[in-house]
Design a protein around this motif. Structure first.
Motif, PDB file in Angstrom:
ATOM      1  N   LEU A  95      39.282 -22.244-129.381  1.00  0.00           N
ATOM      2  CA  LEU A  95      38.733 -20.908-129.603  1.00  0.00           C
ATOM      3  C   LEU A  95      39.490 -19.926-128.719  1.00  0.00           C
ATOM      4  O   LEU A  95      39.677 -20.176-127.525  1.00  0.00           O
ATOM      5  CB  LEU A  95      37.244 -20.904-129.246  1.00  0.00           C
ATOM      6  N   GLN A  96      39.949 -18.832-129.314  1.00  0.00           N
ATOM      7  CA  GLN A  96      40.681 -17.828-128.561  1.00  0.00           C
ATOM      8  C   GLN A  96      40.427 -16.443-129.134  1.00  0.00           C
ATOM      9  O   GLN A  96      39.836 -16.326-130.215  1.00  0.00           O
ATOM     10  CB  GLN A  96      42.185 -18.137-128.531  1.00  0.00           C
ATOM     11  N   LYS A  97      40.852 -15.421-128.431  1.00  0.00           N
ATOM     12  CA  LYS A  97      40.669 -14.047-128.873  1.00  0.00           C
ATOM     13  C   LYS A  97      41.485 -13.824-130.149  1.00  0.00           C
ATOM     14  O   LYS A  97      42.631 -14.258-130.246  1.00  0.00           O
ATOM     15  CB  LYS A  97      41.118 -13.086-127.773  1.00  0.00           C
ATOM     16  N   ALA A  98      40.880 -13.159-131.123  1.00  0.00           N
ATOM     17  CA  ALA A  98      41.568 -12.883-132.387  1.00  0.00           C
ATOM     18  C   ALA A  98      42.844 -12.095-132.125  1.00  0.00           C
ATOM     19  O   ALA A  98      42.862 -11.196-131.288  1.00  0.00           O
ATOM     20  CB  ALA A  98      40.648 -12.121-133.336  1.00  0.00           C
ATOM     21  N   GLY A  99      43.887 -12.469-132.831  1.00  0.00           N
ATOM     22  CA  GLY A  99      45.166 -11.798-132.673  1.00  0.00           C
ATOM     23  C   GLY A  99      46.064 -12.425-131.630  1.00  0.00           C
ATOM     24  O   GLY A  99      47.216 -12.017-131.487  1.00  0.00           O
ATOM     25  N   THR A 100      45.558 -13.428-130.910  1.00  0.00           N
ATOM     26  CA  THR A 100      46.393 -14.109-129.920  1.00  0.00           C
ATOM     27  C   THR A 100      47.588 -14.729-130.623  1.00  0.00           C
ATOM     28  O   THR A 100      47.441 -15.388-131.651  1.00  0.00           O
ATOM     29  CB  THR A 100      45.599 -15.214-129.184  1.00  0.00           C
TER      30      THR A 100
END
Length: 166
Positions: free
Chosen positions: A101-106
């Motif tokens: 899970l990571q910040k969108a757009g990474t």
């Protein structure tokens, strides 16, 4: 003079024991939703896959028929390590899914989607944006040469469905 080292050791022991009781943080709701979706599509698979949330990470790992391998890792410039290291991966009939899970757009180092070919398995890499949030899953699905293709399709479809609203 001997009192200071003893006091330092005692302080460190107290600090370590205080952190040992810290509860493991609960997985993010997006990871729990992914786990639920994958458990549903894999409910009839035998032997049952394992579902893990590694300590203090925002990752879901699903393992089905995995085993240990001795692997010479490859650098980004294509150089192989001289010393092999032990790695868990899918057997010829299995798969291993890791969803980070990571910040969108990474932007990740690997171009997605793509499939990496390794000596013992292949790995599909991709990103799935989670609607209504500022998050995305960066996922890798490693699979053996004789895994059931219908099983891989179930897993990939479950991940794609996470990108749908609702």
């Amino acid at each position: 003079m001997r009192r200071i080292p003893v006091m330092i050791c005692a302080s460190l022991l107290l600090l370590c024991s205080a952190h040992a009781d810290d509860p493991k943080p609960a997985p993010d709701p997006a990871l729990l939703k992914a786990e639920k979706a994958l458990r549903a599509v894999l409910a009839d698979v035998e032997p049952a896959p394992s579902f893990e949330f590694p300590d203090y990470s925002q990752t879901l790992v699903v393992k089905y028929r995995t085993r240990k391998f001795m692997v010479h890792t490859t650098s980004m410039i294509g150089k192989h390590s001289q010393k092999a290291r032990e790695v868990e991966g899918p057997s010829y009939l299995g798969f291993q899914l890791e969803m980070h899970l990571q910040k969108a757009g990474t932007v990740n180092q690997a171009v997605v989607p793509q499939t990496l070919r390794r000596p013992y398995w292949e790995t599909a890499l991709d990103v799935t944006v989670i609607p209504g949030t500022d998050k995305q899953f960066y996922w890798s699905l490693s699979y053996g040469s004789r895994v059931q293709r219908d099983l891989l399709k179930l897993v990939k479809d479950a991940i794609k469905n996470l990108a749908k609203k609702g």
